[in-house]
Design an enzyme around this catalytic site. Structure first.
Site, mmCIF file in Angstrom:
data_model
loop_
_atom_site.group_PDB
_atom_site.id
_atom_site.type_symbol
_atom_site.label_atom_id
_atom_site.label_comp_id
_atom_site.label_asym_id
_atom_site.label_seq_id
_atom_site.Cartn_x
_atom_site.Cartn_y
_atom_site.Cartn_z
ATOM 1 N N ASP A 136 25.001 -15.346 -57.878
ATOM 2 C CA ASP A 136 24.572 -15.770 -59.476
ATOM 3 C C ASP A 136 23.707 -14.138 -59.719
ATOM 4 O O ASP A 136 22.943 -13.984 -58.940
ATOM 5 C CB ASP A 136 23.479 -16.934 -59.506
ATOM 6 C CG ASP A 136 23.181 -17.108 -60.906
ATOM 7 O OD1 ASP A 136 23.899 -16.747 -61.649
ATOM 8 O OD2 ASP A 136 22.396 -18.122 -61.021
ATOM 9 N N HIS A 207 33.138 -20.957 -66.577
ATOM 10 C CA HIS A 207 31.873 -20.443 -66.798
ATOM 11 C C HIS A 207 31.847 -19.128 -67.368
ATOM 12 O O HIS A 207 30.957 -18.709 -68.451
ATOM 13 C CB HIS A 207 30.773 -20.675 -65.480
ATOM 14 C CG HIS A 207 29.439 -20.415 -66.020
ATOM 15 N ND1 HIS A 207 28.847 -21.031 -66.892
ATOM 16 C CD2 HIS A 207 28.317 -19.452 -65.137
ATOM 17 C CE1 HIS A 207 27.433 -20.604 -66.995
ATOM 18 N NE2 HIS A 207 27.175 -19.559 -66.125
HETATM 19 C C1 HEM Z 1 23.528 -24.684 -63.368
HETATM 20 C C2 HEM Z 1 23.508 -23.846 -64.286
HETATM 21 C C3 HEM Z 1 24.485 -22.376 -63.914
HETATM 22 C C4 HEM Z 1 24.967 -21.915 -62.928
HETATM 23 C C5 HEM Z 1 25.162 -22.477 -61.434
HETATM 24 C C6 HEM Z 1 25.462 -20.614 -63.381
HETATM 25 C C7 HEM Z 1 26.077 -19.631 -62.342
HETATM 26 C C8 HEM Z 1 26.685 -18.451 -62.885
HETATM 27 C C9 HEM Z 1 27.660 -17.656 -61.942
HETATM 28 C C10 HEM Z 1 27.856 -17.871 -60.411
HETATM 29 C C11 HEM Z 1 28.016 -16.593 -62.635
HETATM 30 C C12 HEM Z 1 28.792 -15.482 -62.189
HETATM 31 C C13 HEM Z 1 28.121 -14.329 -61.627
HETATM 32 C C14 HEM Z 1 27.338 -13.515 -62.556
HETATM 33 O O1 HEM Z 1 27.907 -12.658 -63.360
HETATM 34 O O2 HEM Z 1 25.933 -13.974 -62.339
HETATM 35 C C15 HEM Z 1 27.183 -16.913 -64.061
HETATM 36 C C16 HEM Z 1 27.463 -15.811 -65.020
HETATM 37 C C17 HEM Z 1 26.808 -15.951 -66.425
HETATM 38 N N1 HEM Z 1 26.024 -16.960 -66.647
HETATM 39 FE FE1 HEM Z 1 25.412 -18.751 -65.861
HETATM 40 N N2 HEM Z 1 25.097 -20.085 -64.681
HETATM 41 C C18 HEM Z 1 24.319 -21.466 -65.121
HETATM 42 C C19 HEM Z 1 23.872 -21.641 -66.268
HETATM 43 C C20 HEM Z 1 23.875 -20.822 -67.373
HETATM 44 C C21 HEM Z 1 23.270 -20.669 -68.330
HETATM 45 C C22 HEM Z 1 22.297 -21.993 -69.084
HETATM 46 C C23 HEM Z 1 23.451 -19.650 -69.374
HETATM 47 C C24 HEM Z 1 22.817 -19.318 -70.637
HETATM 48 C C25 HEM Z 1 22.495 -20.061 -71.330
HETATM 49 C C26 HEM Z 1 24.287 -18.798 -68.280
HETATM 50 C C27 HEM Z 1 24.490 -17.443 -68.829
HETATM 51 C C28 HEM Z 1 25.431 -16.788 -67.790
HETATM 52 C C29 HEM Z 1 26.096 -15.410 -68.177
HETATM 53 C C30 HEM Z 1 25.419 -14.573 -69.545
HETATM 54 C C31 HEM Z 1 26.952 -15.034 -67.191
HETATM 55 C C32 HEM Z 1 27.488 -13.605 -67.047
HETATM 56 C C33 HEM Z 1 29.016 -13.576 -67.947
HETATM 57 C C34 HEM Z 1 29.688 -12.466 -67.826
HETATM 58 O O3 HEM Z 1 29.268 -11.686 -68.652
HETATM 59 O O4 HEM Z 1 30.325 -12.163 -66.722
HETATM 60 N N3 HEM Z 1 24.455 -19.473 -67.131
HETATM 61 N N4 HEM Z 1 26.603 -17.901 -64.021
#
Ligand code: HEM
Length: 293
Positions: A136, A207
């Protein structure tokens, strides 16, 4: 920009404590000036407040976009509930005992005006992985770009940052019951090395597809500082993010919940759900010193 709370950008600490307090009406500075003036070495803390608290101290402390988190109801009865708090304290260190001691000190300092409503103990899991097993933070902004994304860059709120917190509860048994390739299609990245799936293999409801979005001609960027939290029976994520604009949080959340024209929702929400939601403002150091007496 030097006036911000530097702890926001302290990365890689193993232990985190997230405290959310509730206050009745506030009509003056908060107790805790002594604590603020006596930091503990190798312990970093970030403080953020609701509009209600800032307004009760001095209306000039309230940044233009700050408002309470409002529940979002999306497709397939997906809900992001609102549980707005008033004071948010985030403590991080590599020493768990010192994190605990500092959390206790803040709880006692605020006791006459604020009651602890939510307490989450976060931890670094392996190489910064969420408990699903996926890294993450891979596409988080790096170096100076973090400051550009997270901090207001001019005016009286310069160096301040909008904050979003959300406690998520995972269904890890259901997530891990899927083949790895299926898990990767839910996230949009490979599990081992966090490589983004190519266009041909990237599902529109992954996601990454739902969070890598553009609005008004620009990419919607936030700086994420989430960590795993909970025990074996309530494992999840404490989502924590900072932004120079509050509206970016709502744009991404609405995209995840399918509250968009394309009507597509995030498959990750099949396996995890938010159980809290708050917006705060982490003011610059000058304002912070004005908030505590
Ligand atoms: C249980 C909840 C969540 C989990 C397990 C999770 C996990 C992840 C993972 C594994 C990634 C891909 C790796 C990375 O680029 O960091 C990611 C990307 C991302 N997440 Fe989450 N996330 C969660 C909730 C959220 C929420 C609530 C938001 C915003 C309101 C969010 C915003 C983002 C964004 C902006 C990216 C990057 C997308 C990109 O530009 O590639 N995430 N998240």
């Amino acid at each position: 920009m030097t006036n911000h709370q530097a702890a926001i950008f302290e990365e890689s600490h193993a232990h985190h404590l997230y405290l959310e307090f509730e206050t009745p009406v506030i009509t003056g500075a908060l107790p805790g000036a002594e604590l603020l003036a006596t930091p503990v070495s190798r312990v970093h803390e970030t403080l953020a407040f609701s509009g209600k608290v800032l307004d009760g101290i001095d209306h000039r402390l309230v940044p233009p976009e700050l408002k309470p988190f409002e529940a979002i109801v999306g497709r397939d009865e997906l809900v992001a509930p609102a549980t707005q708090g008033d004071v948010f304290v985030w403590i991080q260190s590599n020493q768990r005992d010192e994190v605990f001691a500092r959390g206790l000190a803040w709880t006692q300092a605020l006791d006459s005006v604020a009651q602890l409503k939510q307490e989450e103990h976060g931890f670094l899991f392996r190489d910064s992985r969420d408990l699903t097993g996926f890294i993450d933070g891979t596409s988080n902004p790096k170096d100076d770009e973090r400051l550009e994304v997270a901090l207001i860059d001019s005016g009286s709120h310069e160096g301040g940052s909008y904050v979003m917190t959300q406690r998520w509860l995972h269904d890890l048994a259901a997530f891990h019951a899927q083949a790895i390739e299926k898990q990767e299609r839910v996230i949009g990245r490979t599990k081992k090395s966090s490589i983004e799936l190519d266009e041909e293999h990237m599902p529109p409801d992954s996601h990454v597809s739902r969070t890598e979005i553009e609005r008004e001609g620009s990419e919607v960027e936030i700086y994420r500082r989430s960590t795993p939290t909970g025990g074996l029976t309530d494992a999840g994520l404490f989502f924590l993010a900072f932004s120079a604009e509050l509206r970016r949080f709502n744009w991404i959340l609405e995209s995840m919940l399918g509250k968009t024209e394309d009507n597509v929702r995030d498959q990750l929400l099949t396996f995890t759900k938010p159980v809290t939601g708050s917006f705060y403002f982490a003011p610059n150091m000058l304002a912070l010193n004005h908030i505590f007496a």
